[in-house]
Motif scaffolding. Sequence first.
Motif, PDB file in Angstrom:
ATOM      1  N   ALA A  20       0.826  -1.212   0.000  1.00  0.00           N
ATOM      2  CA  ALA A  20       0.000   0.000   0.000  1.00  0.00           C
ATOM      3  C   ALA A  20       0.864   1.267   0.000  1.00  0.00           C
ATOM      4  CB  ALA A  20      -0.914  -0.029   1.216  1.00  0.00           C
ATOM      5  N   ALA A  21       1.825   1.327   0.901  1.00  0.00           N
ATOM      6  CA  ALA A  21       2.626   2.547   1.041  1.00  0.00           C
ATOM      7  C   ALA A  21       3.535   2.739  -0.175  1.00  0.00           C
ATOM      8  CB  ALA A  21       3.469   2.473   2.316  1.00  0.00           C
ATOM      9  N   ASP A  40       9.541  -5.647  -5.831  1.00  0.00           N
ATOM     10  CA  ASP A  40       8.987  -6.482  -4.753  1.00  0.00           C
ATOM     11  C   ASP A  40       9.459  -7.911  -4.971  1.00  0.00           C
ATOM     12  OD1 ASP A  40       6.209  -6.004  -2.775  1.00  0.00           O
ATOM     13  OD2 ASP A  40       7.093  -8.003  -2.991  1.00  0.00           O
ATOM     14  N   SER A  52      -6.866  -8.320   2.910  1.00  0.00           N
ATOM     15  CA  SER A  52      -7.365  -7.468   3.991  1.00  0.00           C
ATOM     16  C   SER A  52      -8.887  -7.399   4.022  1.00  0.00           C
ATOM     17  CB  SER A  52      -6.804  -6.052   3.830  1.00  0.00           C
ATOM     18  OG  SER A  52      -7.374  -5.450   2.688  1.00  0.00           O
ATOM     19  N   GLY A  53      -9.384  -7.047   5.194  1.00  0.00           N
ATOM     20  CA  GLY A  53     -10.822  -6.827   5.367  1.00  0.00           C
ATOM     21  C   GLY A  53     -11.650  -8.014   4.903  1.00  0.00           C
ATOM     22  N   ASN A  58     -10.654  -3.026   4.074  1.00  0.00           N
ATOM     23  CA  ASN A  58     -11.118  -1.860   4.848  1.00  0.00           C
ATOM     24  C   ASN A  58     -10.083  -0.760   4.596  1.00  0.00           C
ATOM     25  OD1 ASN A  58     -11.417  -1.300   8.456  1.00  0.00           O
ATOM     26  ND2 ASN A  58     -12.078  -0.070   6.734  1.00  0.00           N
ATOM     27  N   THR A 176       9.033  -9.621   5.542  1.00  0.00           N
ATOM     28  CA  THR A 176      10.430  -9.836   5.956  1.00  0.00           C
ATOM     29  C   THR A 176      10.877  -8.702   6.880  1.00  0.00           C
ATOM     30  OG1 THR A 176      11.509  -8.488   4.244  1.00  0.00           O
ATOM     31  CG2 THR A 176      10.978 -10.772   3.652  1.00  0.00           C
ATOM     32  N   GLU A 342      -2.259  -8.861  12.404  1.00  0.00           N
ATOM     33  CA  GLU A 342      -2.493  -7.964  11.258  1.00  0.00           C
ATOM     34  C   GLU A 342      -1.363  -6.966  11.082  1.00  0.00           C
ATOM     35  OE1 GLU A 342      -6.171  -6.031  10.561  1.00  0.00           O
ATOM     36  OE2 GLU A 342      -7.319  -7.882  10.729  1.00  0.00           O
ATOM     37  N   GLU A 371       4.188   0.603   7.236  1.00  0.00           N
ATOM     38  CA  GLU A 371       4.195  -0.154   8.491  1.00  0.00           C
ATOM     39  C   GLU A 371       5.589  -0.375   9.065  1.00  0.00           C
ATOM     40  OE1 GLU A 371       1.596  -3.611   8.331  1.00  0.00           O
ATOM     41  OE2 GLU A 371       2.769  -4.479   9.963  1.00  0.00           O
ATOM     42  N   GLY A 381      -9.113   0.228   9.380  1.00  0.00           N
ATOM     43  CA  GLY A 381      -8.757   1.035   8.206  1.00  0.00           C
ATOM     44  C   GLY A 381      -7.663   2.042   8.475  1.00  0.00           C
ATOM     45  N   PHE A 384      -4.109   1.217   6.732  1.00  0.00           N
ATOM     46  CA  PHE A 384      -4.006   1.625   5.328  1.00  0.00           C
ATOM     47  C   PHE A 384      -3.943   3.145   5.220  1.00  0.00           C
ATOM     48  CE2 PHE A 384      -5.722  -2.644   3.862  1.00  0.00           C
ATOM     49  CZ  PHE A 384      -4.485  -3.032   3.364  1.00  0.00           C
TER      50      PHE A 384
HETATM   51  P1  FDA Z   1       2.862  -4.165   3.072  1.00  0.00           P
HETATM   52  O1  FDA Z   1       3.128  -5.309   3.972  1.00  0.00           O
HETATM   53  O2  FDA Z   1       1.495  -3.988   2.542  1.00  0.00           O
HETATM   54  O3  FDA Z   1       3.830  -4.237   1.809  1.00  0.00           O
HETATM   55  C1  FDA Z   1       5.190  -4.553   1.932  1.00  0.00           C
HETATM   56  C2  FDA Z   1       5.652  -5.115   0.610  1.00  0.00           C
HETATM   57  O4  FDA Z   1       7.062  -5.291   0.689  1.00  0.00           O
HETATM   58  C3  FDA Z   1       5.065  -6.470   0.292  1.00  0.00           C
HETATM   59  O5  FDA Z   1       4.527  -6.466  -1.012  1.00  0.00           O
HETATM   60  C4  FDA Z   1       6.245  -7.435   0.427  1.00  0.00           C
HETATM   61  O6  FDA Z   1       6.172  -8.512  -0.485  1.00  0.00           O
HETATM   62  C5  FDA Z   1       7.405  -6.525   0.100  1.00  0.00           C
HETATM   63  N1  FDA Z   1       8.653  -6.943   0.710  1.00  0.00           N
HETATM   64  C6  FDA Z   1       8.879  -7.345   1.965  1.00  0.00           C
HETATM   65  N2  FDA Z   1      10.161  -7.665   2.141  1.00  0.00           N
HETATM   66  C7  FDA Z   1      10.780  -7.457   0.954  1.00  0.00           C
HETATM   67  C8  FDA Z   1      12.094  -7.618   0.497  1.00  0.00           C
HETATM   68  N3  FDA Z   1      13.056  -8.079   1.326  1.00  0.00           N
HETATM   69  N4  FDA Z   1      12.384  -7.326  -0.790  1.00  0.00           N
HETATM   70  C9  FDA Z   1      11.412  -6.881  -1.635  1.00  0.00           C
HETATM   71  N5  FDA Z   1      10.132  -6.717  -1.255  1.00  0.00           N
HETATM   72  C10 FDA Z   1       9.820  -6.987   0.035  1.00  0.00           C
HETATM   73  N6  FDA Z   1      -5.190  -2.618   7.491  1.00  0.00           N
HETATM   74  C11 FDA Z   1      -6.265  -1.828   7.266  1.00  0.00           C
HETATM   75  O7  FDA Z   1      -6.148  -0.609   7.358  1.00  0.00           O
HETATM   76  N7  FDA Z   1      -7.472  -2.383   6.920  1.00  0.00           N
HETATM   77  C12 FDA Z   1      -7.650  -3.738   6.790  1.00  0.00           C
HETATM   78  O8  FDA Z   1      -8.723  -4.202   6.401  1.00  0.00           O
HETATM   79  C13 FDA Z   1      -6.534  -4.568   7.079  1.00  0.00           C
HETATM   80  N8  FDA Z   1      -6.671  -5.930   7.048  1.00  0.00           N
HETATM   81  C14 FDA Z   1      -5.578  -6.715   7.241  1.00  0.00           C
HETATM   82  C15 FDA Z   1      -5.724  -8.110   7.190  1.00  0.00           C
HETATM   83  C16 FDA Z   1      -4.629  -8.927   7.358  1.00  0.00           C
HETATM   84  C17 FDA Z   1      -4.800 -10.424   7.347  1.00  0.00           C
HETATM   85  C18 FDA Z   1      -3.342  -8.345   7.559  1.00  0.00           C
HETATM   86  C19 FDA Z   1      -2.121  -9.201   7.700  1.00  0.00           C
HETATM   87  C20 FDA Z   1      -3.205  -6.977   7.633  1.00  0.00           C
HETATM   88  C21 FDA Z   1      -4.316  -6.148   7.492  1.00  0.00           C
HETATM   89  N9  FDA Z   1      -4.203  -4.760   7.582  1.00  0.00           N
HETATM   90  C22 FDA Z   1      -5.305  -3.974   7.378  1.00  0.00           C
HETATM   91  C23 FDA Z   1      -2.886  -4.109   7.816  1.00  0.00           C
HETATM   92  C24 FDA Z   1      -2.340  -3.608   6.463  1.00  0.00           C
HETATM   93  O9  FDA Z   1      -2.404  -4.668   5.524  1.00  0.00           O
HETATM   94  C25 FDA Z   1      -0.903  -3.127   6.608  1.00  0.00           C
HETATM   95  O10 FDA Z   1      -0.771  -2.236   7.660  1.00  0.00           O
HETATM   96  C26 FDA Z   1      -0.461  -2.466   5.309  1.00  0.00           C
HETATM   97  O11 FDA Z   1      -0.535  -3.392   4.256  1.00  0.00           O
HETATM   98  C27 FDA Z   1       0.957  -1.922   5.429  1.00  0.00           C
HETATM   99  O12 FDA Z   1       1.325  -1.416   4.188  1.00  0.00           O
HETATM  100  P2  FDA Z   1       2.857  -1.365   3.763  1.00  0.00           P
HETATM  101  O13 FDA Z   1       2.857  -0.946   2.335  1.00  0.00           O
HETATM  102  O14 FDA Z   1       3.641  -0.617   4.738  1.00  0.00           O
HETATM  103  O15 FDA Z   1       3.361  -2.877   3.860  1.00  0.00           O
END
Ligand code: FDA
Length: 398
Positions: A20-21, A40, A52-53, A58, A176, A342, A371, A381, A384
Motif C-alpha cells: 500500500a505505502a 517487490d 485485507s478486510g 477496509n 520480511t 495484522e 508499516e 482502516g 491503510f
Molecule cells: P505491506 O506489507 O502492505 O507491503 C510490503 C511489501 O514489501 C510487500 O509487497 C512485500 O512482499 C514486500 N517486501 C517485503 N520484504 C521485501 C524484500 N526483502 N524485498 C522486496 N520486497 C519486500 N489494514 C487496514 O487498514 N485495513 C484492513 O482491512 C486490514 N486488514 C488486514 C488483514 C490482514 C490479514 C493483515 C495481515 C493486515 C491487514 N491490515 C489492514 C494491515 C495492512 O495490511 C498493513 O498495515 C499495510 O498493508 C501496510 O502497508 P505497507 O505498504 O507498509 O506494507
Amino acid sequence: MSDASANIPHYDVIIVGAGAAGLMCAITAGQRGRRVLVLDHANRVGKKILMSGGGRCNFTNLYSTPENFISANPHFMKSALGRYTPWDFIALVEKHGIGYHEKKLGQLFCNESSKDIVRLLLAECAAAGVTVRTHSPVRIAQTGEPYRLVTPQGELSCESLVIATGGLSIPKMGATGFGYELAHSLGIPVQPTRAALVPVTFDGRKLKQLQDLAGVSLDSVTAADGVEFRENLLFTHKGLSGPAILQASSYWQPGQPLQIDLFPDMDLVEHLRAQREQRPKLVLKNLLGERLTRRVAQRWCELWLENKPLGQLSDADIEQVAAHCQPWTVWPSGTEGYRTAEVTLGGIDTTALSSKTLACRDHPGLYFIGEVVDVTGHLGGHNFQWAWASGYAAGQYV
Ligand code: FDA
C-alpha cells in the motif's frame, strides 16, 4: 557517478516493497515526473491488500485521527495524516468507480473485492509512468546518493531509495525484516517490534476451561493497560479473538491481564439487586444467559458462581458475580504471534525521520514509509490510511 556505474540503469526513485505505502509513494512521485521503479520480491503486488478486510479491504476510516495510532512519538504521524486524509483516498476510489460502504465506526470497505484497490493502484502507477517489478529480491550494495542495488535482473542505481517493506506479520505472505535489518546496518534506531492486532492465547487449565466455547461472540468493553475498546470478543480454540481483543492486544504486554467488562452500559451489581427483587425465582445462569449466551453463562456457573435462584443471592454473592463479569480479568499466556497478526508494533524509530518527508535525517535520499515505521494504527482502516498518507508524504519529496 563513476565510470563503472555509467552503464547501470539509473532511476530517480527506487521503492522497495509494492504494498500500500510503496505503490502510493510511486504514484505520487511518478505524477511529479520522477522516473520511478518499484521492486517487490513477491510474485504479485499488494498481497496484504488482497487479503485485507476479509477480501473486501477496509481501505480507510472516516474518523482516522492521530489518536488512532500507537508510536513512541504520538505526534509524528500528524503531519502526514493531515496532508493526505481519508477523503483524499475516497476521492481516488470514487474516480475509479469502486463501490464502497461503511460497515461500522467509520470503517470503509469495498462492495466487491480488495482486488479493486490493487487495480486502482496499478492503474494509477501506469498512468504516472511508474515501472513495477515483482520477483525482485533486493540487496543494497551502496548506500548514499546514488544508492546502488543488486537485483536478479542486474544492478540498479537511484537518487532516492524508499523502504516500504512493511512489518513482520504473516511471513507466508512475503513479510520480511528487510527494513529493520537495513536500519540496524546503518545505525538507524529501531523501536522493539512485536505482533499486534492479534488473537491472545491461553494454556493449561484456562485453555481447558474455555476452549469449547469457541465460536461464541459477546459484546464487551475490553481494556489493556488502561486503554478500552467497546467491541465484540470471540472465543477461539486457542484463546480469545474478535475486534475487542485484537484492538486491546496492541496495548497488552506479556504478564499483564485483560480487563473485560461483559456487561457494558450496565452496573451489574445494581442490575442483579433489582432482578433479585423482581424475579426472585429466576436462576442466576438464566439471568446471565440473557447477555452472555447460554453456553457462557453455564460455564461461568460451573467454574466460579453458584447457580442459585436470584432471591437467594446475598449481597456478597452479587459482588462475587460482578467480580467474574465486570470486569472478567483474564491473564493470556501469549498471542498467536506474527503468524496471524495484522500488524507489527514498533519499527523504524521516528526520531531518525522527518515527519514531513519521511526522509532519514542522517542518510540523505533514504526514506522509510508505511508499516515499517514505528506508527501502528488501530483496527478499522487506520493502517491503510497511514500507508497512503506516509506514501504520499514521501512521494512529494523523493
Ligand atoms: P505491506 O506489507 O502492505 O507491503 C510490503 C511489501 O514489501 C510487500 O509487497 C512485500 O512482499 C514486500 N517486501 C517485503 N520484504 C521485501 C524484500 N526483502 N524485498 C522486496 N520486497 C519486500 N489494514 C487496514 O487498514 N485495513 C484492513 O482491512 C486490514 N486488514 C488486514 C488483514 C490482514 C490479514 C493483515 C495481515 C493486515 C491487514 N491490515 C489492514 C494491515 C495492512 O495490511 C498493513 O498495515 C499495510 O498493508 C501496510 O502497508 P505497507 O505498504 O507498509 O506494507
